[in-house]
Every structure is written in C-alpha cells, then in structure tokens.
Design a protein around this motif. Structure first.
Motif, PDB file in Angstrom:
ATOM      1  N   CYS A 103      45.973  43.806-120.644  1.00  0.00           N
ATOM      2  CA  CYS A 103      47.433  44.972-121.409  1.00  0.00           C
ATOM      3  C   CYS A 103      47.275  46.295-121.175  1.00  0.00           C
ATOM      4  O   CYS A 103      48.275  47.225-121.163  1.00  0.00           O
ATOM      5  CB  CYS A 103      46.828  45.145-122.270  1.00  0.00           C
ATOM      6  SG  CYS A 103      47.707  43.448-123.512  1.00  0.00           S
ATOM      7  N   TYR A 159      56.658  44.863-115.478  1.00  0.00           N
ATOM      8  CA  TYR A 159      57.421  44.674-116.716  1.00  0.00           C
ATOM      9  C   TYR A 159      57.878  46.570-116.120  1.00  0.00           C
ATOM     10  O   TYR A 159      58.635  46.428-116.547  1.00  0.00           O
ATOM     11  CB  TYR A 159      56.743  44.929-118.318  1.00  0.00           C
ATOM     12  CG  TYR A 159      57.500  44.759-119.135  1.00  0.00           C
ATOM     13  CD1 TYR A 159      58.726  43.289-118.865  1.00  0.00           C
ATOM     14  CD2 TYR A 159      57.893  45.970-119.888  1.00  0.00           C
ATOM     15  CE1 TYR A 159      59.408  43.659-120.398  1.00  0.00           C
ATOM     16  CE2 TYR A 159      58.374  45.813-120.750  1.00  0.00           C
ATOM     17  CZ  TYR A 159      59.778  45.069-121.305  1.00  0.00           C
ATOM     18  OH  TYR A 159      60.510  45.542-122.115  1.00  0.00           O
ATOM     19  N   SER A 209      45.936  48.237-110.630  1.00  0.00           N
ATOM     20  CA  SER A 209      46.678  48.024-112.021  1.00  0.00           C
ATOM     21  C   SER A 209      45.765  47.331-112.699  1.00  0.00           C
ATOM     22  O   SER A 209      44.172  47.235-113.495  1.00  0.00           O
ATOM     23  CB  SER A 209      47.462  47.993-112.564  1.00  0.00           C
ATOM     24  OG  SER A 209      49.203  49.005-112.177  1.00  0.00           O
ATOM     25  N   ASN A 229      53.718  40.520-116.083  1.00  0.00           N
ATOM     26  CA  ASN A 229      53.475  41.184-117.696  1.00  0.00           C
ATOM     27  C   ASN A 229      53.348  42.741-117.544  1.00  0.00           C
ATOM     28  O   ASN A 229      53.420  43.868-117.541  1.00  0.00           O
ATOM     29  CB  ASN A 229      52.099  41.081-118.407  1.00  0.00           C
ATOM     30  CG  ASN A 229      52.103  39.856-119.140  1.00  0.00           C
ATOM     31  OD1 ASN A 229      52.591  40.901-120.374  1.00  0.00           O
ATOM     32  ND2 ASN A 229      52.304  38.790-119.193  1.00  0.00           N
ATOM     33  N   VAL A 230      52.241  43.129-115.544  1.00  0.00           N
ATOM     34  CA  VAL A 230      52.637  44.290-115.237  1.00  0.00           C
ATOM     35  C   VAL A 230      53.263  44.974-114.437  1.00  0.00           C
ATOM     36  O   VAL A 230      52.947  46.386-114.776  1.00  0.00           O
ATOM     37  CB  VAL A 230      50.900  43.990-114.282  1.00  0.00           C
ATOM     38  CG1 VAL A 230      50.551  45.477-113.610  1.00  0.00           C
ATOM     39  CG2 VAL A 230      50.029  43.416-114.997  1.00  0.00           C
ATOM     40  N   VAL A 243      50.879  45.879-108.578  1.00  0.00           N
ATOM     41  CA  VAL A 243      50.244  45.114-110.168  1.00  0.00           C
ATOM     42  C   VAL A 243      48.912  44.692-109.423  1.00  0.00           C
ATOM     43  O   VAL A 243      47.708  45.133-110.072  1.00  0.00           O
ATOM     44  CB  VAL A 243      50.534  43.311-109.776  1.00  0.00           C
ATOM     45  CG1 VAL A 243      49.965  43.067-109.796  1.00  0.00           C
ATOM     46  CG2 VAL A 243      52.088  43.606-110.616  1.00  0.00           C
ATOM     47  N   MET A 275      55.840  51.098-123.540  1.00  0.00           N
ATOM     48  CA  MET A 275      56.226  51.386-122.407  1.00  0.00           C
ATOM     49  C   MET A 275      57.153  52.360-121.193  1.00  0.00           C
ATOM     50  O   MET A 275      57.463  52.365-120.170  1.00  0.00           O
ATOM     51  CB  MET A 275      56.336  50.140-121.442  1.00  0.00           C
ATOM     52  CG  MET A 275      55.483  48.493-121.708  1.00  0.00           C
ATOM     53  SD  MET A 275      53.733  48.808-120.715  1.00  0.00           S
ATOM     54  CE  MET A 275      54.558  48.897-118.919  1.00  0.00           C
ATOM     55  N   ARG A 311      48.561  47.032-117.607  1.00  0.00           N
ATOM     56  CA  ARG A 311      50.450  46.873-117.824  1.00  0.00           C
ATOM     57  C   ARG A 311      50.274  48.396-118.242  1.00  0.00           C
ATOM     58  O   ARG A 311      51.217  48.498-117.417  1.00  0.00           O
ATOM     59  CB  ARG A 311      50.938  46.056-119.153  1.00  0.00           C
ATOM     60  CG  ARG A 311      52.178  46.030-119.608  1.00  0.00           C
ATOM     61  CD  ARG A 311      52.415  44.837-120.459  1.00  0.00           C
ATOM     62  NE  ARG A 311      51.786  45.171-121.549  1.00  0.00           N
ATOM     63  CZ  ARG A 311      52.148  44.288-123.061  1.00  0.00           C
ATOM     64  NH1 ARG A 311      52.620  43.438-122.613  1.00  0.00           N
ATOM     65  NH2 ARG A 311      51.088  45.250-123.996  1.00  0.00           N
ATOM     66  N   PRO A 371      49.936  40.738-124.237  1.00  0.00           N
ATOM     67  CA  PRO A 371      50.537  41.150-123.923  1.00  0.00           C
ATOM     68  C   PRO A 371      51.892  39.808-123.426  1.00  0.00           C
ATOM     69  O   PRO A 371      52.295  39.106-124.452  1.00  0.00           O
ATOM     70  CB  PRO A 371      49.954  39.114-122.668  1.00  0.00           C
ATOM     71  CG  PRO A 371      48.607  38.933-123.807  1.00  0.00           C
ATOM     72  CD  PRO A 371      48.496  39.591-124.396  1.00  0.00           C
TER      73      PRO A 371
END
Lengths: 276, 301, 315
Positions: free
Chosen positions: A182, A132, A152, A129-130, A149, B192, A185, A121
C-alpha cells in the motif's frame, strides 16, 4: 520517562536522524489555520493551528476519539466521504487553500498520498495494485509502468520479497507485506506528502519495525504526517509531534523536546501513561 | 437472629413436581422435533415426486426430432425448436436491458444518491414493484410496448416487459453486491486522486461482479420460466419459422408448454413433460453457473 | 536511495499533470450521475406506467359498464352476446378460495420447516435443505400448473369422489407448495435474527428446544413471520399459471371447493388467449380486473410493510 524513551529508541535500532537542530527554516508544506470541523452537531476539531514542514516526519498523538484521525483525513479531504461534515478556517497546501471551490480534490489527493490503518490492497495482482495510481492518471505505456512499479516497490522496501511474483494477488501476502504494498502504491504517483493513519496498528512487531524503518528512509524524499496511538513510535520516528486532546492541539513541538520536557501538564500526563 | 426455616426460594419450587414434569416436556420436545423435520421433508418429497413425474412422463418423448420439429397438431410430430430458439432470443434482449438498467440503478442508489425524499421514494418504489404480479406487468407491456410503441407481439416488446419484471430483483442483488465491497478499498482509490467514476469502474464494480452475476442469473432464470406476461402481450404458440430479428414474432418455451398442457389428448401430456424437461434443464444449467460463481468468489474480502 | 530517482520523479508528475486537465474525463464525471439517475428513474416510470395504464383503461371500462354493478355484481358473464354481466365478486371469491387453501397448506409446513432449520438443524443439514428449498422456489409456475392438473387433481379425485377436473382445491394446494419456500426462508431469517443469548438464557433455565422455539423465539420473531405470511399471501393472490391450468374458467359465486372456478388472474389469461377485439368491453375488462388485482396485492404489501415497521424488535 525521558530515559525510557531514549532506551526504546536505541532498542529499536533506529538511527537518530531526528536532529533537534532542525530549525523552523524548512519550507512549509501545509499550514493549518483556525480549522474547525463538525460531524453534524459534534464539534470534532477545534481551532487547529498546525504547520507541517518539508522532509520532516510530523507525528500526531492522542487518545482515541481526540480527532487525530479526523485531522489527517482532512488534509486530503477524505473526511468529506462521510455525510454531513462542515468545516471552517483554512488549510493551506503549498500556499493554496484546499477548501477553495476551484481546487479539484483529485489534484490534491494526487499530490498527497495516503496509507491507511488497515492494509487495504485491491483484490488485484501486486503489479496492478502499484500501477493503479499511474493508470488512473492516464499513464498506459507498459514500459513506463514497469519502471514505476519497480521503483515504487523498491522505495517501499518490498521489491526483493515480491519481484518474482508480481502477478500474484496481493491478498496472498502477509499483513505487513500488504501494508508495504500500500505504501508502494502511494509512492507510485510520486506524491509530495504521505499521510499515514496509524499504519502499523494492525501489524505484528516485526512488520511494524520494517514500516518504521521505511518511514525513516522516506523522509529523505517526502514530507510525512503520521497518526499513531503508540507514543514510543512517535518518539522513535518523528521530528515533530502534535498532541491532540478532545479535538484541540494541546501541544506541538519538536519531538525530543516534547517527550523530554513537555510544557503542558496534560501532555505530560498522557505521555507518561496516566490516561489514554 | 438465627434462621431456622428453609430459605423461601426453595419453598416456592416443588422440585419433585418439576422432575415429574420433565419427562413429559422432553417427550413433547422429541415429538415436535420429529414433526418439524417431517414437514421439512414433506416439502422435499413434493419436489422429488414432481421431478419423477415429469421425467417419467416426458423422457420417452425426448429425441433429436423433438428439438428439430416445429409445433404440430400431431403429438408425435410436435417439437420444441421454435420455442427453444425463441426463449434464447428473448434472453438476448432481457439480459442486456435488465443488466444495464439494474446495475445502473444500483450504482446510482448506492454511490450517488444522497439521503433525500426523492431517493427514498425511488427505493420504496422498487420494493413495491417487486410485489406486483407478473400478469399485471403483462398488461403494462400490452399497453405500452405492444400498442403505444407499436412493437406488436415481437421479441423486443416481450423482452422489455420481462426486463421490467425482473428489474427489482437485479437491482436488489446488485445493491447488496456493491455494498459488500469494503469501504477501505474505495478510500484507497480516492486517496490516490481517483475520481468517483474511476473508483466505481475500477474498484467497486469489479469487486461486485460475482454477486451481481449470481443474482442476475437467478433473475434471468425467473424470466425464462415466466408465462403470464407473454400470454397477455399476445405471444402466439403455433409458429412454423424461426425469428430473424428482434422485431419478429416468436414463441417461448413456457408458452409452448402451456399450450401443450391445455390440450386434452393424453399424448400431449407427454409432449408437455418433454418440454418441461428442456425448460428445467435450461434452468438447472443457469443455476449451476450461478452457484459456481458464488462458490468460487465467496469470502473474498 | 532517492537521489538517482530524482530526475525521473519530475517526469511522472508531469505525465500526471498533463492528464489532469483531460476534458473528456471531467465531462464524463459530470455526465455519469445524470445518466445513472435517468436509469434509476426507469423503475419509477414503470410504476407510473402500471398505475397510469390500469387507471386509464379502467376508466374507459367504466364508461361501458357501471362502476357499481362491477364491484357488487354476483355474475361474471363477459362472453354472453345478449346479456353480458361484469360483476367481479365471483372472480374475487375464486381468488380468495385458492389463496385460502394455499395459505393453510403453506403456513404449517413453511413454519415447521423454518423452526426446524433455525432451531434444530445442524449447519450441515441446513446447507443441504436450504438449496433444495431454493430449487422449489425457482421452479416456473407453468410447471407447477402442469403438476396440479396432471398429478394432484387425479390424486385428490381418488380421495374426494365429487372433485371435478377443474376445481379450487388442487391449484390451492399447489400454490401453497409454491409459497412454502418463501414463508420458510423469510421466517427463518426472522428467527435467526433473534440473538443467541436470549436462547441460551432460556436453555440455561432448563427449557427444552421446543419450549425455546415456541415460547421465546416465535414471539420474538413474530413480526417477521407475520410479514412473510402476508407477502406469501400476496404472491398467492397474484399467481396466474397454476390457477389458469388447474382452476378452470367458470366464475362461481359460491363457497364450494370441488367445482370449477375462475380467479382474477385466470380471467386475464383467458381473454388474452382468446380473440376479444380491441376496444370491446371485454378488452377493457382485463384492465379493470388487473387493477382490482393490483389493489389487492398492493394492500398486502402495504400490510407487510407496516408489520415489519411497527413491530421491529429492538434487541
């Protein structure tokens, strides 16, 4: 041997969703054709041919140094972060060659999420983080971000554990929770495929079990490729398994068949623990 | 066959002699450990004496008036106002210029530069630049900024010169800070679908900020105490006004201290000491901030 | 799970797809490396600027003063109206005097401190002493110069009766103090880099700490220690303010340490604070002196570089 596997599977308490009845009819997500890869002079992948199908879990097993990690990193071209990498052959993702000059690597990586060996992370809040991924792709509306968010984190089966502290630093979580962050994310940008590079190798058994259960659930919506050094894990959670050795695919088949009745002697030796 | 003698290994080492020498060896060890410690303490003692001398000489001269007065021929009226304000102006130029150049170079070298001769040359060049005496940077500033670019002895000319002087320090600090950001975080970002620049801006630089700040503050505190380049580019000492912009003439704390220290009257020695106290206080403040940042963010990964 | 989210999923993907074609983002991605390269080029331009400036102005200087008399002349009398002399040897000797004293002051103390920190001190002691050494390294040279002039010189005068107010000894010692932290910390780094198993091997044979330090660690760390001394020497050669304040302004071609001297750096400062007109030989002379100084420090840095490269230990 086979019985051992079955028992492990039952003990893990996983539902037997891996139906041997899954025929080769599901559409292809990835098709690897005659892939070769060199790190400098080291020939790391040799003539790989491997189809990966929708809504299946494809496991990649093999001893360390066999090229399994290299292969999964080639699927989203992360392998190119290392200097001096050359490839030949092609990998078709949804019928398009990912090595094509006109294929923006960022677009590929947006469609293909990745979960790494060690939970990684960012040193930011759980929320950031999520969020991002959506943010770097231009989604700034707070309401939409909130929704993404939550969805997820729920998708990664960690919402209940963290919903009251979304603004705390992700580093304050345990290793297993970090890994699920992660995964959340990766889910946030709604990928098509999720690549998992030994996602449980740094986790304790209980966290490992949680991640394995999660993989089973994710299969409903995503195609998953998972590299693992743990054969029981491959047997427990995957539909198909590829056995890599010295940069080659020795055997690729439905998981149940591979573990019960391997075609090759080397596969049998490996899964019965004679080497590796 | 039976061995009747002792094994030869024992014969070669005379145990009594070894034991006899042991006392001597231990004494040598003890003597030198005291010697090494005293040498270390000597260095610390010098520091103590230096501080004591400066403070005892200059403390009496520190008064509100000292901060409100301009330079003067009379020691009792001499003040540090123009110099202190000038030093702050100088920092206002040096900080942004050296940070942009330093961090930009470090990002280029660590994230973009491929392994080739040109980039090796840039790296080698930076380490050589770090060894060039500050007075030589003064000569560069005099020729390029003061004369060729016709900036005169302005804040801007001095600021550019100082920025180049501390540039290697900032580059190296920033490079180390950037390198300390784990590769896994970069991979996560690339994974990502982030572009390189997005990854640098959102992941690498935020992670490197503490290290960059610490190193930069230490570099800036070097710039604030440097005298030689200012002398060479012709920064004046007797200034009776405050600068209004970066193109104005100015003076700086170390220049003022140099001028006072050179004067023969004993009273000016006290003024110089008072000026040094102000300079050291400024440095102490900057260093404390650097240490605070370092301690706060240590071992984040 | 999964199903209720299905319609939403398309939207996030669409949103992402919409921003993917963002032209500004792509343009930035291409422009950034170019801009950063230009920024990195500034350091190269600085070097070119330094060398170019020094060479150009020095060449002009040699049109006014013969090269040969510059590098062999024993008299430096630039301010004489009738008979100006530009022989750099007195300035070089002044510089070397100060450097010599600085090095013989700093090496024993700096090395002792390094050995103490690396081989004897506990972690706690180290945590206290190292920052103090850093403070010593962070003190501006103008402060050291003032210290030399107002404290060290009077102190030395009580011991050495013939010592002038400006001399080579006092600034030499203080420059030495200034470079102690450099020698101590770089040498300590070199000694700490010697792997512990080597030490343990010697200790297990019954060696004392002193024997380990002198017979095992010092030889293994020799290249790093030598490099630190050479780098510190380079710093001493280039030091300006201490010698300007405490060394004097009398270029002298002799080997005495008690009389006023002038170093290369101090000469540049003297001319800069005076009012030598632009275009006069005096004006150009500071570049010729600066160039000589630059060559000296460059040589030292090159030697240090060679030492570390050549003797790099392979543990």
């Amino acid at each position: 041997m086979v019985q051992v596997m079955e028992r492990t599977r039952e003990r893990a308490g996983l539902k037997q969703t891996a139906a041997p009845a899954v025929p080769d009819v599901r559409p292809l997500v990835y098709d690897t054709k005659l892939l070769n890869l060199w790190y400098g002079n080291h020939h790391a992948l040799k003539n790989i041919d491997l189809p990966i199908r929708e809504n299946e879990v494809t496991a990649i097993i093999g001893p360390s140094g066999c090229g399994k990690s290299t292969y999964i990193k080639t699927l989203n071209r992360m392998v190119e972060l290392v200097d001096d990498v050359r490839t030949s052959g092609e990998i078709l993702y949804r019928s398009r060659n990912i090595f094509d000059r006109n294929y923006p690597v960022e677009e590929l990586r947006t469609r293909v999420g990745m979960v790494f060996q060690k939970p990684n992370p960012f040193p930011k809040s759980i929320y950031d983080n999520v969020a991002y991924g959506p943010r770097i792709h231009g989604i700034r509306n707070r309401q939409i971000l909130d929704e993404i968010v939550e969805k997820s984190l729920r998708g990664a089966a960690i919402w209940d554990e963290v919903k009251d502290r979304l603004n705390t630093n992700a580093y304050s979580l345990s290793g297993g929770q970090q890994q699920r962050i992660c995964i959340a994310r990766a889910l946030a940008i709604e990928p098509d495929v999720i690549l998992m590079d030994e996602p449980t190798s740094a986790l304790d058994p209980i966290s490992t079990l949680k991640v394995e259960e999660l993989v089973q659930e994710l299969r409903e919506d995503y195609s998953i490729v998972i590299v693992t050094h743990n054969m029981q894990q491959a047997a427990r959670i995957s539909d198909r398994t590829a056995f890599f050795l010295s940069g080659e695919v020795v055997e690729f088949d439905e998981t149940d068949k591979m573990f019960s009745n391997p075609e090759h002697k080397r596969t049998e030796d490996y899964i019965s623990g004679r080497f590796g | 066959m039976r061995i009747t003698e002792k094994p030869p290994a024992r014969v070669l080492i005379d145990r009594e002699a070894v034991a006899g020498r042991m006392g001597f060896r231990k004494a040598v060890n003890a003597a030198f450990s005291v010697l090494f410690l005293s040498a270390t303490l000597l260095a610390l003692l010098v520091l103590g004496v230096l501080f004591y001398r400066i403070v005892s000489q200059g403390f009496g001269h520190l008064s509100p008036a000292f901060f409100e007065n301009f330079a003067s021929r009379m020691p009792e009226k001499a003040g540090v106002k123009a110099a202190l304000v000038g030093s702050l102006w100088l920092m206002a130029v040096v900080a942004p210029v050296s940070l942009i150049l330093g961090i930009g170079t470090a990002v280029y070298l660590e994230e973009y530069a491929k392994k080739n001769r040109l980039n090796d040359f840039i790296r080698m060049n930076i380490s050589n630049l770090a060894g060039v005496p500050s007075v030589v940077f003064g000569l560069l500033g005099l020729t390029i900024f003061v004369r060729a670019l016709a900036l005169g002895n302005s804040i801007l000319a001095a600021g550019f010169t100082m920025s180049l002087l501390i540039l290697p320090v900032i580059i190296v600090a920033a490079q180390e800070a950037i390198r300390s950001v784990p590769r896994e975080l970069r991979e996560a970002s690339y994974g990502m679908g982030a572009t390189k620049w997005q990854t640098i801006i959102r992941v690498v630089l935020p992670g490197a900020v503490p290290g960059i700040l610490t190193g930069s503050i230490l570099a800036l505190s070097r710039a604030i105490g440097e005298t030689a380049p200012l002398i060479v580019i012709g920064v004046p000492v007797i200034i009776q006004f405050l600068p209004a912009g970066v193109l104005d003439t100015f003076t700086a704390l170390p220049m003022q201290i140099y001028d006072w220290a050179k004067r023969p009257q004993a009273a000016f020695q006290e003024v110089a000491s008072a000026g040094i106290i102000v300079l050291l206080a400024l440095l102490l403040a900057m260093n404390s901030v650097a240490v605070l940042i370092r301690n706060k963010f240590q071992k984040r990964y | 799970m999964g199903n209720p989210a299905a319609p939403k999923r398309a939207t996030v993907r669409q949103m992402i797809a919409k921003s993917a074609g963002n032209k500004r983002k792509r343009a930035a991605e291409r422009a950034v490396p170019v801009v950063l390269f230009l920024i990195a080029a500034v350091s190269v331009l600085t070097t070119i600027g330094i060398v170019g400036t020094l060479v150009a102005e020095t060449v002009t200087f040699f049109t006014k003063v013969p090269f040969w008399s510059f590098i062999t002349g024993r008299e430096w009398l630039p301010f004489s109206n009738k008979d100006a002399q530009f022989g750099i040897l007195p300035l070089i000797i002044g510089t070397l005097k100060v450097t010599f004293i600085a090095v013989i002051t700093a090496v024993p103390i700096g090395l002792s401190a390094a050995i103490y920190l690396s081989e004897y001190a506990s972690d706690n002691t180290r945590r206290i002493i190292k920052p103090v050494l850093e403070v010593l390294a962070g003190i501006p040279t103008i402060v050291y110069g003032f210290f030399a002039l107002t404290f060290v010189t009077p102190l030395l005068q009580t011991v050495i009766p013939g010592l002038k107010i400006f001399n080579a000894l006092s600034p030499g010692i203080v420059v030495g103090i200034m470079i102690i932290p450099m020698i101590a910390s770089l040498s300590e780094d070199a000694m700490s880099a010697v792997p512990n198993p080597i030490r343990e091997g010697a200790l297990a044979l019954g060696a004392t700490r002193f024997e380990v330090a002198v017979k095992v660690v010092l030889p293994a760390a020799l290249s790093g220690i030598l490099a630190s001394v050479v780098l510190a020497t380079s710093r001493a050669i280039g030091e300006t303010m201490i010698v300007s304040l405490a060394g004097g302004a009398t270029p002298a071609f002799n080997l005495g340490f008690t009389d006023s001297i002038q170093t290369m750096t101090a000469y540049i400062v003297q001319v800069s604070t005076g009012d030598a007109g632009y275009g006069t030989p005096i004006y150009y002379s500071i570049y010729a002196v600066g160039f000589t100084l630059f060559l000296f420090t460059l040589l030292m840095n090159w030697i240090a570089h060679r030492i570390t490269k050549r003797f790099r230990e392979a543990y």
